[in-house]
Write an enzyme that holds these catalytic residues in place. Structure first.
Site, PDB file in Angstrom:
ATOM      1  N   CYS A 182       1.737  -2.253 -13.648  1.00 34.00           N
ATOM      2  CA  CYS A 182       0.672  -1.404 -14.181  1.00 34.00           C
ATOM      3  C   CYS A 182       1.310  -0.101 -14.658  1.00 34.00           C
ATOM      4  O   CYS A 182       2.499   0.141 -14.425  1.00 34.00           O
ATOM      5  CB  CYS A 182      -0.330  -1.103 -13.068  1.00 34.00           C
ATOM      6  SG  CYS A 182       0.465  -0.245 -11.693  1.00 34.00           S
ATOM      7  N   HIS A 240       5.737  -1.099  -3.837  1.00 29.06           N
ATOM      8  CA  HIS A 240       5.977  -2.128  -2.822  1.00 29.06           C
ATOM      9  C   HIS A 240       6.551  -3.397  -3.446  1.00 29.06           C
ATOM     10  O   HIS A 240       5.876  -4.402  -3.614  1.00 29.06           O
ATOM     11  CB  HIS A 240       4.676  -2.434  -2.069  1.00 29.06           C
ATOM     12  CG  HIS A 240       4.305  -1.350  -1.102  1.00 29.06           C
ATOM     13  ND1 HIS A 240       3.018  -1.089  -0.710  1.00 29.06           N
ATOM     14  CD2 HIS A 240       5.076  -0.451  -0.430  1.00 29.06           C
ATOM     15  CE1 HIS A 240       3.009  -0.088   0.151  1.00 29.06           C
ATOM     16  NE2 HIS A 240       4.239   0.326   0.321  1.00 29.06           N
ATOM     17  N   HIS A 294      -2.158   2.103   5.386  1.00 32.91           N
ATOM     18  CA  HIS A 294      -1.576   1.981   4.045  1.00 32.91           C
ATOM     19  C   HIS A 294      -1.196   3.386   3.574  1.00 32.91           C
ATOM     20  O   HIS A 294      -1.955   4.338   3.761  1.00 32.91           O
ATOM     21  CB  HIS A 294      -2.577   1.331   3.083  1.00 32.91           C
ATOM     22  CG  HIS A 294      -1.950   0.993   1.756  1.00 32.91           C
ATOM     23  ND1 HIS A 294      -1.769   1.935   0.774  1.00 32.91           N
ATOM     24  CD2 HIS A 294      -1.421  -0.158   1.283  1.00 32.91           C
ATOM     25  CE1 HIS A 294      -1.156   1.366  -0.273  1.00 32.91           C
ATOM     26  NE2 HIS A 294      -0.946   0.096   0.015  1.00 32.91           N
ATOM     27  N   GLU A 343      -1.327   4.849   0.813  1.00 34.49           N
ATOM     28  CA  GLU A 343      -2.306   5.540  -0.043  1.00 34.49           C
ATOM     29  C   GLU A 343      -3.415   6.164   0.806  1.00 34.49           C
ATOM     30  O   GLU A 343      -3.870   7.282   0.523  1.00 34.49           O
ATOM     31  CB  GLU A 343      -2.899   4.566  -1.069  1.00 34.49           C
ATOM     32  CG  GLU A 343      -3.782   5.305  -2.063  1.00 34.49           C
ATOM     33  CD  GLU A 343      -4.484   4.392  -3.048  1.00 34.49           C
ATOM     34  OE1 GLU A 343      -3.888   3.398  -3.496  1.00 34.49           O
ATOM     35  OE2 GLU A 343      -5.660   4.680  -3.350  1.00 34.49           O
ATOM     36  N   THR A 384      -7.354   2.592  -4.206  1.00 37.30           N
ATOM     37  CA  THR A 384      -7.408   2.082  -5.587  1.00 37.30           C
ATOM     38  C   THR A 384      -7.132   0.585  -5.695  1.00 37.30           C
ATOM     39  O   THR A 384      -7.353  -0.003  -6.751  1.00 37.30           O
ATOM     40  CB  THR A 384      -6.352   2.809  -6.454  1.00 37.30           C
ATOM     41  OG1 THR A 384      -5.076   2.625  -5.835  1.00 37.30           O
ATOM     42  CG2 THR A 384      -6.659   4.275  -6.603  1.00 37.30           C
ATOM     43  N   CYS A 404      -8.715   0.867  -9.275  1.00 39.66           N
ATOM     44  CA  CYS A 404      -8.176   1.216 -10.591  1.00 39.66           C
ATOM     45  C   CYS A 404      -8.317   0.061 -11.581  1.00 39.66           C
ATOM     46  O   CYS A 404      -8.560  -1.084 -11.200  1.00 39.66           O
ATOM     47  CB  CYS A 404      -6.725   1.647 -10.453  1.00 39.66           C
ATOM     48  SG  CYS A 404      -5.623   0.264 -10.168  1.00 39.66           S
ATOM     49  N   SER A 447       2.253  -5.225  -0.330  1.00 38.61           N
ATOM     50  CA  SER A 447       1.610  -4.742  -1.550  1.00 38.61           C
ATOM     51  C   SER A 447       0.130  -5.104  -1.493  1.00 38.61           C
ATOM     52  O   SER A 447      -0.239  -6.276  -1.586  1.00 38.61           O
ATOM     53  CB  SER A 447       2.277  -5.390  -2.772  1.00 38.61           C
ATOM     54  OG  SER A 447       1.404  -5.358  -3.876  1.00 38.61           O
ATOM     55  N   SER A 448      -0.704  -4.086  -1.316  1.00 44.90           N
ATOM     56  CA  SER A 448      -2.132  -4.318  -1.108  1.00 44.90           C
ATOM     57  C   SER A 448      -2.737  -5.105  -2.269  1.00 44.90           C
ATOM     58  O   SER A 448      -3.442  -6.091  -2.070  1.00 44.90           O
ATOM     59  CB  SER A 448      -2.840  -2.961  -0.953  1.00 44.90           C
ATOM     60  OG  SER A 448      -4.222  -3.122  -0.926  1.00 44.90           O
ATOM     61  N   ASN A 449      -2.433  -4.703  -3.514  1.00 47.29           N
ATOM     62  CA  ASN A 449      -3.097  -5.389  -4.628  1.00 47.29           C
ATOM     63  C   ASN A 449      -2.635  -6.833  -4.750  1.00 47.29           C
ATOM     64  O   ASN A 449      -3.399  -7.700  -5.178  1.00 47.29           O
ATOM     65  CB  ASN A 449      -2.937  -4.579  -5.920  1.00 47.29           C
ATOM     66  CG  ASN A 449      -1.580  -4.785  -6.554  1.00 47.29           C
ATOM     67  OD1 ASN A 449      -1.390  -5.715  -7.312  1.00 47.29           O
ATOM     68  ND2 ASN A 449      -0.616  -3.933  -6.224  1.00 47.29           N
TER      69      ASN A 449
HETATM   70  S1  SF4 Z   1      -3.533   3.047  -8.690  1.00 46.21           S
HETATM   71 FE1  SF4 Z   1      -1.807   1.751  -8.063  1.00 46.21          FE
HETATM   72  S2  SF4 Z   1      -2.229  -0.265  -8.956  1.00 46.21           S
HETATM   73 FE2  SF4 Z   1      -3.586   1.231  -9.982  1.00 46.21          FE
HETATM   74  S3  SF4 Z   1      -2.503   1.897 -11.843  1.00 46.21           S
HETATM   75 FE3  SF4 Z   1      -1.966   3.332 -10.211  1.00 46.21          FE
HETATM   76  S4  SF4 Z   1      -0.072   2.517  -9.286  1.00 46.21           S
HETATM   77 FE4  SF4 Z   1      -1.034   0.873 -10.473  1.00 46.21          FE
END
Ligand code: SF4
Length: 325
Positions: free
Chosen positions: A27, A56, A139, A141, A179, A209, A237-239
Protein backbone atom coordinates in the site's frame (compact mmCIF):
# COMPACT_ATOMS: atom_id res chain seq x y z
CA UNK A 1 11.29 -47.54 -16.39
CA UNK A 2 13.05 -44.40 -17.67
CA UNK A 3 11.73 -41.00 -16.64
CA UNK A 4 9.84 -39.11 -19.36
CA UNK A 5 11.67 -36.09 -20.86
CA UNK A 6 11.18 -32.77 -19.08
CA UNK A 7 8.77 -31.39 -21.72
CA UNK A 8 6.61 -34.47 -21.37
CA UNK A 9 6.71 -34.05 -17.55
CA UNK A 10 5.46 -30.49 -17.93
CA UNK A 11 2.62 -31.67 -20.12
CA UNK A 12 1.65 -34.16 -17.41
CA UNK A 13 1.31 -31.50 -14.74
CA UNK A 14 -2.34 -31.00 -13.79
CA UNK A 15 -3.88 -27.61 -14.59
CA UNK A 16 -4.34 -25.00 -11.87
CA UNK A 17 -6.16 -21.74 -12.50
CA UNK A 18 -5.01 -18.96 -10.18
CA UNK A 19 -7.23 -15.96 -9.46
CA UNK A 20 -5.01 -13.02 -8.56
CA UNK A 21 -6.68 -10.54 -6.22
CA UNK A 22 -6.50 -6.91 -7.33
CA UNK A 23 -5.44 -4.94 -5.44
CA UNK A 24 -2.98 -6.95 -3.38
CA UNK A 25 0.37 -6.32 -1.71
CA UNK A 26 2.09 -3.02 -0.97
CA UNK A 27 0.00 0.00 0.00
CA UNK A 28 1.06 3.64 -0.18
CA UNK A 29 1.97 3.78 3.53
CA UNK A 30 4.28 0.76 3.34
CA UNK A 31 5.90 2.00 0.14
CA UNK A 32 6.58 5.38 1.77
CA UNK A 33 7.98 3.83 4.98
CA UNK A 34 10.44 1.65 3.05
CA UNK A 35 11.55 4.61 0.91
CA UNK A 36 12.17 6.65 4.07
CA UNK A 37 14.58 4.00 5.38
CA UNK A 38 16.29 3.61 2.00
CA UNK A 39 16.68 7.35 1.53
CA UNK A 40 17.90 7.79 5.11
CA UNK A 41 20.64 5.23 4.44
CA UNK A 42 21.60 7.10 1.25
CA UNK A 43 21.59 10.47 2.94
CA UNK A 44 23.16 9.71 6.32
CA UNK A 45 25.06 6.49 5.51
CA UNK A 46 24.73 3.10 7.22
CA UNK A 47 23.79 2.15 9.78
CA UNK A 48 20.34 3.68 10.12
CA UNK A 49 18.39 2.34 13.08
CA UNK A 50 14.70 1.47 12.79
CA UNK A 51 12.53 1.24 15.88
CA UNK A 52 10.34 -1.86 15.43
CA UNK A 53 9.96 -3.72 12.09
CA UNK A 54 9.40 -0.87 9.62
CA UNK A 55 6.49 -2.92 8.22
CA UNK A 56 5.49 -6.42 9.29
CA UNK A 57 7.35 -8.43 6.66
CA UNK A 58 10.51 -10.45 7.23
CA UNK A 59 11.66 -10.23 3.61
CA UNK A 60 11.41 -6.43 3.66
CA UNK A 61 13.23 -6.25 6.99
CA UNK A 62 16.03 -8.57 5.81
CA UNK A 63 16.42 -6.67 2.53
CA UNK A 64 16.78 -3.38 4.40
CA UNK A 65 19.26 -5.01 6.79
CA UNK A 66 21.49 -5.89 3.84
CA UNK A 67 21.39 -2.18 2.86
CA UNK A 68 22.46 -1.05 6.32
CA UNK A 69 19.35 -0.84 8.50
CA UNK A 70 19.49 -2.12 12.08
CA UNK A 71 16.16 -3.02 13.69
CA UNK A 72 15.66 -2.45 17.41
CA UNK A 73 12.65 -2.40 19.70
CA UNK A 74 13.46 0.60 21.88
CA UNK A 75 15.27 3.92 21.57
CA UNK A 76 17.81 3.05 24.27
CA UNK A 77 19.26 0.46 21.87
CA UNK A 78 20.20 3.27 19.42
CA UNK A 79 23.60 4.98 19.79
CA UNK A 80 23.07 8.69 20.50
CA UNK A 81 24.56 9.91 17.21
CA UNK A 82 22.86 7.42 14.85
CA UNK A 83 19.71 8.24 12.87
CA UNK A 84 16.55 6.36 13.83
CA UNK A 85 13.33 5.82 11.88
CA UNK A 86 9.94 5.14 13.54
CA UNK A 87 7.86 2.43 11.87
CA UNK A 88 4.75 2.82 9.68
CA UNK A 89 2.50 1.70 12.55
CA UNK A 90 3.04 4.92 14.51
CA UNK A 91 4.51 5.52 17.95
CA UNK A 92 3.26 6.94 21.25
CA UNK A 93 4.02 10.65 21.72
CA UNK A 94 6.55 9.70 24.38
CA UNK A 95 8.88 8.20 21.73
CA UNK A 96 9.65 11.33 19.64
CA UNK A 97 9.63 13.30 22.91
CA UNK A 98 12.34 11.03 24.29
CA UNK A 99 14.28 11.23 21.01
CA UNK A 100 14.19 15.03 21.21
CA UNK A 101 15.21 14.96 24.85
CA UNK A 102 18.22 12.86 23.90
CA UNK A 103 18.93 15.16 20.94
CA UNK A 104 18.63 12.22 18.53
CA UNK A 105 18.21 12.46 14.77
CA UNK A 106 14.88 10.80 14.00
CA UNK A 107 12.55 10.33 11.03
CA UNK A 108 8.92 9.38 11.43
CA UNK A 109 7.64 6.81 8.88
CA UNK A 110 4.17 6.63 10.47
CA UNK A 111 1.62 6.15 7.68
CA UNK A 112 -0.27 9.43 7.12
CA UNK A 113 -3.55 7.51 7.55
CA UNK A 114 -2.42 6.37 11.01
CA UNK A 115 -1.36 9.94 11.86
CA UNK A 116 -4.85 11.05 10.82
CA UNK A 117 -6.33 8.69 13.45
CA UNK A 118 -3.90 10.10 16.02
CA UNK A 119 -5.08 13.65 15.32
CA UNK A 120 -8.72 12.53 15.40
CA UNK A 121 -8.23 10.89 18.80
CA UNK A 122 -6.54 14.04 20.10
CA UNK A 123 -9.43 16.22 18.88
CA UNK A 124 -11.98 14.00 20.67
CA UNK A 125 -9.95 14.12 23.83
CA UNK A 126 -9.59 17.91 23.63
CA UNK A 127 -13.39 18.15 23.21
CA UNK A 128 -13.80 16.21 26.45
CA UNK A 129 -14.95 12.93 24.89
CA UNK A 130 -13.86 9.58 26.29
CA UNK A 131 -12.57 7.46 23.39
CA UNK A 132 -13.49 3.87 22.61
CA UNK A 133 -10.60 2.61 20.48
CA UNK A 134 -11.56 -0.41 18.40
CA UNK A 135 -8.45 -2.51 17.77
CA UNK A 136 -6.23 -5.38 18.87
CA UNK A 137 -4.45 -5.22 22.20
CA UNK A 138 -0.67 -5.15 21.88
CA UNK A 139 -0.61 -4.20 18.18
CA UNK A 140 1.94 -1.39 17.68
CA UNK A 141 -0.67 0.81 16.00
CA UNK A 142 -2.97 0.54 19.02
CA UNK A 143 -0.05 1.26 21.37
CA UNK A 144 0.78 4.30 19.21
CA UNK A 145 -2.78 5.65 19.16
CA UNK A 146 -3.28 5.09 22.90
CA UNK A 147 0.03 6.86 23.37
CA UNK A 148 -1.37 10.10 21.87
CA UNK A 149 -3.75 10.41 24.80
CA UNK A 150 -3.47 11.02 28.53
CA UNK A 151 -3.88 7.87 30.58
CA UNK A 152 -7.46 6.88 31.34
CA UNK A 153 -9.02 8.84 28.47
CA UNK A 154 -9.44 5.84 26.12
CA UNK A 155 -10.74 2.28 26.44
CA UNK A 156 -9.83 -0.54 24.08
CA UNK A 157 -12.70 -2.49 22.50
CA UNK A 158 -11.60 -5.65 20.67
CA UNK A 159 -14.81 -7.61 20.04
CA UNK A 160 -18.60 -7.37 19.86
CA UNK A 161 -18.61 -8.89 23.37
CA UNK A 162 -16.38 -6.05 24.57
CA UNK A 163 -18.73 -3.57 22.90
CA UNK A 164 -21.65 -5.09 24.80
CA UNK A 165 -19.81 -5.02 28.12
CA UNK A 166 -17.76 -1.82 28.08
CA UNK A 167 -18.64 0.69 30.82
CA UNK A 168 -17.07 4.01 29.84
CA UNK A 169 -17.16 6.96 32.24
CA UNK A 170 -20.29 9.17 32.20
CA UNK A 171 -20.24 11.94 29.59
CA UNK A 172 -19.46 12.43 25.92
CA UNK A 173 -18.09 9.50 23.95
CA UNK A 174 -16.29 8.98 20.63
CA UNK A 175 -14.79 6.04 18.79
CA UNK A 176 -11.78 5.57 16.54
CA UNK A 177 -10.43 2.35 15.02
CA UNK A 178 -7.19 0.67 14.05
CA UNK A 179 -6.67 1.04 10.28
CA UNK A 180 -6.18 -2.65 9.47
CA UNK A 181 -9.25 -4.33 10.97
CA UNK A 182 -11.86 -6.57 9.38
CA UNK A 183 -14.39 -4.26 7.72
CA UNK A 184 -17.31 -6.57 8.58
CA UNK A 185 -16.31 -7.24 12.22
CA UNK A 186 -15.73 -3.55 12.82
CA UNK A 187 -19.12 -2.60 11.37
CA UNK A 188 -20.71 -4.99 13.86
CA UNK A 189 -18.72 -3.56 16.78
CA UNK A 190 -19.58 0.02 15.76
CA UNK A 191 -23.28 -0.88 15.39
CA UNK A 192 -23.26 -2.41 18.88
CA UNK A 193 -21.62 0.67 20.38
CA UNK A 194 -24.03 3.01 18.56
CA UNK A 195 -26.99 1.03 19.87
CA UNK A 196 -25.69 1.25 23.44
CA UNK A 197 -24.45 4.82 23.19
CA UNK A 198 -26.65 6.72 20.71
CA UNK A 199 -24.65 9.95 21.09
CA UNK A 200 -21.36 8.25 20.21
CA UNK A 201 -19.31 10.47 17.91
CA UNK A 202 -17.08 8.94 15.27
CA UNK A 203 -15.74 9.12 11.75
CA UNK A 204 -18.29 8.73 8.91
CA UNK A 205 -17.79 4.95 8.89
CA UNK A 206 -14.62 3.90 10.61
CA UNK A 207 -10.90 4.54 10.23
CA UNK A 208 -10.09 1.36 8.32
CA UNK A 209 -7.84 2.52 5.50
CA UNK A 210 -8.47 2.30 1.75
CA UNK A 211 -5.80 -0.40 1.32
CA UNK A 212 -7.28 -2.71 3.96
CA UNK A 213 -10.80 -2.15 2.60
CA UNK A 214 -9.82 -2.82 -1.03
CA UNK A 215 -7.73 -5.92 -0.24
CA UNK A 216 -10.60 -7.41 1.77
CA UNK A 217 -13.09 -6.68 -1.04
CA UNK A 218 -10.75 -8.32 -3.57
CA UNK A 219 -10.13 -11.43 -1.49
CA UNK A 220 -13.89 -11.83 -0.97
CA UNK A 221 -14.34 -11.79 -4.72
CA UNK A 222 -11.73 -14.49 -5.41
CA UNK A 223 -12.58 -16.57 -2.33
CA UNK A 224 -16.13 -17.10 -3.55
CA UNK A 225 -14.72 -18.76 -6.70
CA UNK A 226 -11.75 -20.63 -5.18
CA UNK A 227 -11.26 -23.98 -3.46
CA UNK A 228 -8.11 -22.75 -1.75
CA UNK A 229 -6.87 -19.21 -1.03
CA UNK A 230 -3.21 -18.45 -0.37
CA UNK A 231 -2.41 -15.18 1.41
CA UNK A 232 1.18 -13.97 1.24
CA UNK A 233 1.86 -12.21 4.52
CA UNK A 234 3.28 -12.44 8.01
CA UNK A 235 1.52 -13.76 11.12
CA UNK A 236 2.14 -10.43 12.90
CA UNK A 237 0.69 -8.44 10.00
CA UNK A 238 -2.83 -7.53 11.07
CA UNK A 239 -4.17 -6.82 7.58
CA UNK A 240 -2.73 -10.12 6.23
CA UNK A 241 -4.28 -12.18 9.03
CA UNK A 242 -7.61 -10.46 8.31
CA UNK A 243 -7.35 -11.44 4.61
CA UNK A 244 -7.12 -15.13 5.52
CA UNK A 245 -10.14 -14.83 7.85
CA UNK A 246 -12.16 -12.88 5.26
CA UNK A 247 -11.40 -15.54 2.61
CA UNK A 248 -12.72 -18.31 4.83
CA UNK A 249 -15.81 -16.35 5.81
CA UNK A 250 -16.50 -15.58 2.16
CA UNK A 251 -17.03 -19.28 1.61
CA UNK A 252 -13.64 -20.61 0.57
CA UNK A 253 -13.19 -24.05 2.16
CA UNK A 254 -9.50 -23.44 2.96
CA UNK A 255 -7.29 -20.39 3.32
CA UNK A 256 -3.63 -20.48 4.28
CA UNK A 257 -1.02 -17.82 4.91
CA UNK A 258 2.62 -18.16 3.84
CA UNK A 259 5.48 -15.72 4.23
CA UNK A 260 7.07 -16.66 0.91
CA UNK A 261 7.16 -19.26 -1.87
CA UNK A 262 9.34 -21.82 -0.11
CA UNK A 263 6.85 -21.96 2.82
CA UNK A 264 4.08 -23.28 0.56
CA UNK A 265 3.68 -27.02 0.12
CA UNK A 266 2.30 -27.10 -3.44
CA UNK A 267 0.72 -30.50 -2.69
CA UNK A 268 -1.85 -28.51 -0.69
CA UNK A 269 -3.38 -27.63 -4.05
CA UNK A 270 -3.73 -31.27 -5.19
CA UNK A 271 -7.27 -31.77 -6.40
CA UNK A 272 -7.86 -28.01 -6.54
CA UNK A 273 -8.81 -26.54 -9.91
CA UNK A 274 -9.15 -22.85 -8.90
CA UNK A 275 -6.84 -21.23 -6.35
CA UNK A 276 -7.07 -17.64 -5.12
CA UNK A 277 -3.88 -15.67 -4.45
CA UNK A 278 -3.46 -12.38 -2.60
CA UNK A 279 -0.93 -10.55 -0.44
CA UNK A 280 -1.12 -8.32 2.62
CA UNK A 281 -0.26 -4.63 2.42
CA UNK A 282 3.29 -5.25 3.70
CA UNK A 283 4.14 -8.11 1.28
CA UNK A 284 6.03 -7.22 -1.91
CA UNK A 285 4.98 -8.60 -5.31
CA UNK A 286 8.24 -10.56 -5.61
CA UNK A 287 6.90 -12.89 -2.89
CA UNK A 288 3.66 -13.40 -4.85
CA UNK A 289 5.84 -14.36 -7.86
CA UNK A 290 7.68 -16.85 -5.65
CA UNK A 291 4.37 -18.52 -4.73
CA UNK A 292 3.42 -18.76 -8.41
CA UNK A 293 6.81 -20.32 -9.22
CA UNK A 294 6.32 -22.79 -6.40
CA UNK A 295 2.92 -23.80 -7.77
CA UNK A 296 4.41 -24.15 -11.28
CA UNK A 297 6.73 -26.86 -9.93
CA UNK A 298 3.67 -29.09 -9.62
CA UNK A 299 0.96 -27.62 -11.85
CA UNK A 300 0.42 -26.06 -15.23
CA UNK A 301 -0.61 -22.65 -13.94
CA UNK A 302 -2.86 -20.16 -15.70
CA UNK A 303 -3.54 -16.80 -14.06
CA UNK A 304 -6.42 -14.33 -14.12
CA UNK A 305 -6.40 -10.87 -12.51
CA UNK A 306 -9.63 -10.14 -10.62
CA UNK A 307 -9.60 -6.40 -10.03
CA UNK A 308 -12.21 -4.83 -7.74
CA UNK A 309 -10.49 -1.45 -7.29
CA UNK A 310 -7.68 0.47 -8.93
CA UNK A 311 -5.44 2.34 -6.51
CA UNK A 312 -3.50 5.45 -7.44
CA UNK A 313 -2.76 6.77 -3.96
CA UNK A 314 0.84 7.69 -3.16
CA UNK A 315 2.26 9.43 -0.12
CA UNK A 316 5.08 11.92 -0.39
CA UNK A 317 8.36 10.97 1.24
CA UNK A 318 9.36 13.79 3.61
CA UNK A 319 12.62 15.62 2.88
CA UNK A 320 15.62 13.90 4.44
CA UNK A 321 16.49 16.65 6.86
CA UNK A 322 17.20 16.39 10.50
CA UNK A 323 13.72 16.83 11.97
CA UNK A 324 14.75 15.66 15.39
CA UNK A 325 17.39 18.32 15.79
S1 SF4 B 1 -2.82 2.46 7.33
FE1 SF4 B 1 -1.41 0.71 7.14
S2 SF4 B 1 -2.33 -0.62 5.59
FE2 SF4 B 1 -3.35 1.40 5.44
S3 SF4 B 1 -2.22 2.56 3.87
FE3 SF4 B 1 -1.30 3.05 5.85
S4 SF4 B 1 0.40 1.57 6.10
FE4 SF4 B 1 -0.97 0.79 4.50
Amino acid sequence: MTAPPATENAALKPPLHVLMAGPRGFCAGVDRAIKIVEQAIQKFGAPVYVRHEIVHNKFVVETLETQGAIFVEELDEVPPDAPVVFSAHGVPKSVPAEARRRNMLYLDATCPLVSKVHREAERHQAAGRHILLIGHEGHPEVIGTMGQLPEGTATLVETVEDAEAVQPPEGALAFTTQTTLSVDDTAEIVATLQRRFPHLVGPGKEDICYATTNRQAAVKEIAARSELVVVVGAPNSSNSVRLREVAERAGCPRAVMVQRGRDLDPALADGVSVLGLTAGASAPEVLVDEVLDRLRERFTVTTEEVVVAVEDITFRVPPMQRPGR
